[in-house]
Design a protein around this motif. Structure first.
Motif, mmCIF file in Angstrom:
data_model
loop_
_atom_site.group_PDB
_atom_site.id
_atom_site.type_symbol
_atom_site.label_atom_id
_atom_site.label_comp_id
_atom_site.label_asym_id
_atom_site.label_seq_id
_atom_site.Cartn_x
_atom_site.Cartn_y
_atom_site.Cartn_z
ATOM 1 N N ARG A 236 -19.272 1.664 -46.838
ATOM 2 C CA ARG A 236 -19.402 2.973 -47.495
ATOM 3 C C ARG A 236 -20.078 2.762 -48.852
ATOM 4 N N ALA B 61 -15.316 0.072 -45.396
ATOM 5 C CA ALA B 61 -14.625 1.338 -45.145
ATOM 6 C C ALA B 61 -13.167 1.118 -44.779
ATOM 7 N N GLU C 294 -21.925 4.361 -44.532
ATOM 8 C CA GLU C 294 -21.676 5.787 -44.706
ATOM 9 C C GLU C 294 -22.220 6.242 -46.060
ATOM 10 N N THR C 295 -22.941 7.367 -46.050
ATOM 11 C CA THR C 295 -23.590 7.861 -47.268
ATOM 12 C C THR C 295 -22.997 9.182 -47.744
ATOM 13 N N SER C 296 -21.877 9.600 -47.165
ATOM 14 C CA SER C 296 -21.360 10.948 -47.411
ATOM 15 C C SER C 296 -21.149 11.244 -48.883
ATOM 16 N N SER D 223 -23.929 9.987 -42.190
ATOM 17 C CA SER D 223 -23.189 10.865 -43.097
ATOM 18 C C SER D 223 -22.325 11.832 -42.297
#
Length: 536
Positions: free
Chosen positions: A534, A524, A481-483, A446
């Motif tokens: 993502r 992504a 990606e976990t943002s 993240s």
């Protein structure tokens, strides 16, 4: 007939091994009881009795043969096909075969898993399967069907605790008897119940779900004399304790869509049904006793032989590790045994340096625990969920484990690396070790992880593997990606708290290994090779 004799001998030896499970003992009771009743070696017609025992043995042992068992499975399936063809004509033989299958179904014996090294047995099976001529089973001994009925009744009436007691009785007596005479003592049904099973006697609150968590730890027990004691945050240097604990998870965590533990406790402050908590503990006298008890659980659900192992991160107490492991297991709908390795974290946010030193000192204990589970626990798969600083412990342990003589086969299956607090250069240098240890590795990272940002500062600007940018990608590792779905405490506990990430892990556990095939996962579109994904 030779097959029946070899199977009998294999079971006789297998039941004396520490890894013998109650299911295997139940099979031994069935086969050996049938053999005792049917097979009088002084009888000139004993081959007829041996034929009945052979039929029952193979029927029981192959009932739950797994579908992907390769050449071994082909041999056993051919044995089954030939026997089934021989009993299609009906009559008592067909009844015996059906009943043997029912017994096999009840006890869930996997001959391809348990007897993979029984060379003489497989040689007999190959010989048995090779001829194309029909099997001549001959007349059915008059005692065959009643004996099988008695065996089935006995197995269905025997609980896991009594089976465990039978196993130890057999282990202590079989080695003294050159010829096996099966006679289960009448007092077996009243045998002492293993003490660890007493954990189940206290009923959970009516709105709670109970999860049993098996564990290995290098934390010092608060009392070495009391097997039911809790565990401190002090390191027991060079020691590894095996145990099991019960965790109660209140239903509020399920119906609320994942209310934080602190919120649950605050809303119900003072109530007995507050947040998840560890209700009871039991410490085993070493790995052998642990494996015997662990086998009792896997025997109750023989079709679910996948273990889920949780390794926690920084500032985590024993109880926090246990409740996190239990909650995660519940949320991803894990159906096999749940376990954890809990290292002696100080449990405080201001003790990061202490926890880093303990990680360095915990590597051998983690290796010992994983080796025990992967080689002696009778599991088909082991999946690891690792959080934060626990990733540094895992990576360095794998390097140690594979640095000498690597295992003959990959010991693990799915590896989930959540917010790894590992130097990026170290991670990339050893990234290939994950493919040697497991079949699938997924890294969750993240750009809004405050805890890893603090670690970045602590390590004087050395980037962390779980903090982006820059993004860490490597061959044979899926970086996700976990943002956009990271709403966890300090943006760091998302692998435990985020329902979107738990859903993705559930998909992988269900066999959707390619990120492109999973819901809410998108490329992504970066210029990195390999690309990363993502979750949205």
């Amino acid at each position: 007939m030779t097959t029946a004799r070899e199977l009998r001998e294999y079971l006789r030896i297998a039941m004396m091994r520490q890894r013998a499970s109650p299911a295997k003992v139940a099979v031994g009771i069935a086969v050996l009881d049938v053999w005792r009743v049917l097979n009088d070696f002084e009888d000139p017609d004993s081959e007829m009795s041996a034929s009945a025992a052979s039929l029952a043995s193979i029927g029981i042992a192959t009932r739950r043969l797994s579908a992907d068992s390769g050449d071994v499975g082909d041999i056993v399936r051919e044995c089954r096909r030939r026997i089934e063809a021989s009993v299609e004509i009906g009559g008592p033989w067909e009844q015996i075969w059906k009943l043997a299958n029912e017994i096999g179904n009840a006890i869930g014996f996997f001959i391809d898993v348990e007897a993979a090294r029984a060379d003489r047995l497989w040689a007999s099976l190959i010989t048995f399967a090779a001829p194309e001529t029909p099997i001549d089973l001959g007349p059915v001994p008059s005692t065959a069907l009643p004996s099988l009925l008695a065996v089935e009744k006995k197995i269905r009436a025997t609980d896991a605790g009594a089976l465990d007691s039978i196993r130890f009785r057999l282990a202590s007596t079989l080695s003294l008897q050159p010829k096996y005479e099966m006679s289960v003592p009448s007092e077996v049904s009243a045998a002492p119940v293993p003490e660890w099973t007493m954990l189940d006697l206290a009923e959970p609150y009516d709105d709670a779900r109970r999860i049993r968590v098996w564990f290995g730890t290098n934390r010092e027990p608060t009392s070495k004399q009391d097997l039911n004691s809790t565990y401190s945050n002090r390191l027991a240097a060079g020691e590894l304790f095996y145990g099991v604990c019960q965790v109660n998870i209140p239903r509020i965590k399920r119906i609320s869509g994942g209310i934080r533990p602190f919120a649950s406790k605050w809303l119900r402050r003072g109530a007995p049904r507050g947040g998840s908590r560890v209700e009871s503990y039991y410490r085993f006298d070493g790995p052998d006793e642990f494996l015997s008890a662990f086998g009792s659980e896997t025997a109750q659900a023989p079709s679910e032989r996948t273990g889920l192992v949780f390794i926690h991160g920084f500032a985590t107490s024993f109880t926090d590790a246990a409740t996190n492991a239990a909650e995660f297991s519940l949320h991803v709908k894990h159906r096999g045994p749940t376990a954890m390795f809990t290292w002696a974290s100080k449990g405080r946010a201001n003790a990061y340096g202490h926890d880093e030193r303990v990680v360095q000192q915990s590597r051998q204990q983690l290796i010992d625990f994983l080796v025990t589970l992967s080689t002696r626990a009778g599991l088909e798969h082991i999946d690891l969920v690792v959080h934060s600083l626990g990733n540094r412990l895992l990576l360095r342990s794998l390097v140690d484990w594979f640095g000498g003589s690597p295992p003959d086969k990959i010991p693990l299956r799915n590896l989930y690396l959540g917010a790894p607090d590992v130097d990026q250069p170290e991670f990339l240098h050893h990234a290939n070790i994950y493919a040697r240890a497991g079949t699938k590795t997924t890294l969750y990272a993240s750009d809004s992880d405050t805890a890893l940002l603090a670690s970045l500062v602590t390590h004087r600007g050395v980037h962390r593997a779980g903090l982006m940018p820059p993004v860490v990608t490597a061959r044979n590792i899926d970086t996700i990606e976990t943002s956009t779905v990271n709403f966890s405490t300090m943006g760091h506990a998302y692998i435990i708290d985020s329902s979107a990430i738990r859903a993705d892990i559930f998909s992988v556990q269900s066999g959707l290994l390619d990120p492109a095939s999973r819901a809410n996962i998108h490329p992504a579109g970066s210029s990195q090779v390999p690309d990363y994904w993502r979750i949205v």
